[in-house]
Design a protein around this motif. Sequence first.
Motif, short mmCIF file in Angstrom:
data_model
loop_
_atom_site.label_atom_id
_atom_site.label_comp_id
_atom_site.label_asym_id
_atom_site.label_seq_id
_atom_site.Cartn_x
_atom_site.Cartn_y
_atom_site.Cartn_z
N VAL A 22 0.35 -1.08 0.09
CA VAL A 22 0.18 -0.16 0.37
C VAL A 22 0.32 1.26 -0.15
O VAL A 22 0.95 2.22 -0.82
N SER A 23 1.98 1.05 1.00
CA SER A 23 2.63 2.49 1.17
C SER A 23 3.19 2.61 0.07
O SER A 23 3.63 3.19 -0.78
N PHE A 24 3.84 1.70 -1.04
CA PHE A 24 4.99 1.41 -2.37
C PHE A 24 3.81 1.92 -3.59
O PHE A 24 4.16 3.21 -4.10
N LEU A 25 2.61 2.01 -3.84
CA LEU A 25 1.35 2.54 -4.52
C LEU A 25 0.91 4.19 -4.16
O LEU A 25 0.90 4.75 -4.96
N LEU A 26 0.57 3.51 -3.04
CA LEU A 26 0.63 5.65 -2.69
C LEU A 26 1.80 6.70 -3.15
O LEU A 26 1.55 7.36 -3.66
N ASN A 27 2.76 5.83 -3.11
CA ASN A 27 4.09 6.96 -3.27
C ASN A 27 4.22 7.18 -4.52
O ASN A 27 5.23 7.90 -5.05
N TYR A 28 3.88 5.52 -5.05
CA TYR A 28 4.08 5.73 -7.10
C TYR A 28 3.44 6.45 -7.54
O TYR A 28 3.31 7.22 -8.61
N SER A 29 2.09 6.83 -6.87
CA SER A 29 1.12 7.44 -6.74
C SER A 29 1.45 9.48 -7.34
O SER A 29 0.97 9.85 -8.17
N GLN A 30 1.48 9.08 -6.35
CA GLN A 30 2.57 10.71 -5.16
C GLN A 30 3.13 11.25 -6.81
O GLN A 30 3.64 12.19 -6.68
N ALA A 31 3.92 10.53 -6.96
CA ALA A 31 5.12 11.03 -7.66
C ALA A 31 5.46 10.43 -9.50
O ALA A 31 5.75 11.17 -10.13
N LEU A 32 3.70 10.32 -10.01
CA LEU A 32 3.78 10.30 -11.11
C LEU A 32 2.53 10.80 -11.58
O LEU A 32 1.78 12.09 -10.97
N SER A 41 0.36 11.23 -24.63
CA SER A 41 0.85 11.51 -23.34
C SER A 41 1.71 11.51 -22.24
O SER A 41 1.85 9.56 -23.42
N PHE A 42 2.98 11.77 -21.91
CA PHE A 42 3.86 11.10 -21.27
C PHE A 42 3.89 11.17 -19.60
O PHE A 42 3.09 11.85 -19.13
N GLU A 43 4.63 9.74 -19.25
CA GLU A 43 4.45 9.69 -17.99
C GLU A 43 5.28 10.00 -17.69
O GLU A 43 6.27 9.17 -17.89
N ILE A 44 5.92 10.18 -15.90
CA ILE A 44 7.22 10.49 -15.63
C ILE A 44 6.29 9.97 -13.98
O ILE A 44 6.10 11.36 -13.55
N ILE A 45 8.21 9.50 -14.07
CA ILE A 45 8.04 9.39 -12.38
C ILE A 45 9.15 9.90 -12.21
O ILE A 45 10.84 10.02 -11.92
N ALA A 46 8.83 11.30 -11.03
CA ALA A 46 9.38 12.20 -10.20
C ALA A 46 10.48 11.58 -8.96
O ALA A 46 9.72 11.33 -7.83
N ASN A 47 11.08 11.29 -9.07
CA ASN A 47 12.72 10.57 -8.14
C ASN A 47 13.66 10.76 -8.03
O ASN A 47 14.54 11.19 -8.81
#
Length: 47
Positions: A22-32, A41-47
């Motif tokens: 759950v934590s991983f999915l929430l962090n991923y969705s916030q960074a996407l 459309s371009f998907e950018i993951i900000a890490n």
Amino acid sequence: MAKIYSKKALASKNLKPDKEIVSFLLNYSQALTVVKIEEKSFEIIAN
């Protein structure tokens, strides 16, 4: 074949995900971030 698809026992009601998942999915969705430019459309993951 209609009897095969009408069984309700296939769905499980005891779905309890781990806290790590759950934590991983929430962090991923916030960074996407999805950026739409014209028809693409371009998907950018900000890490």
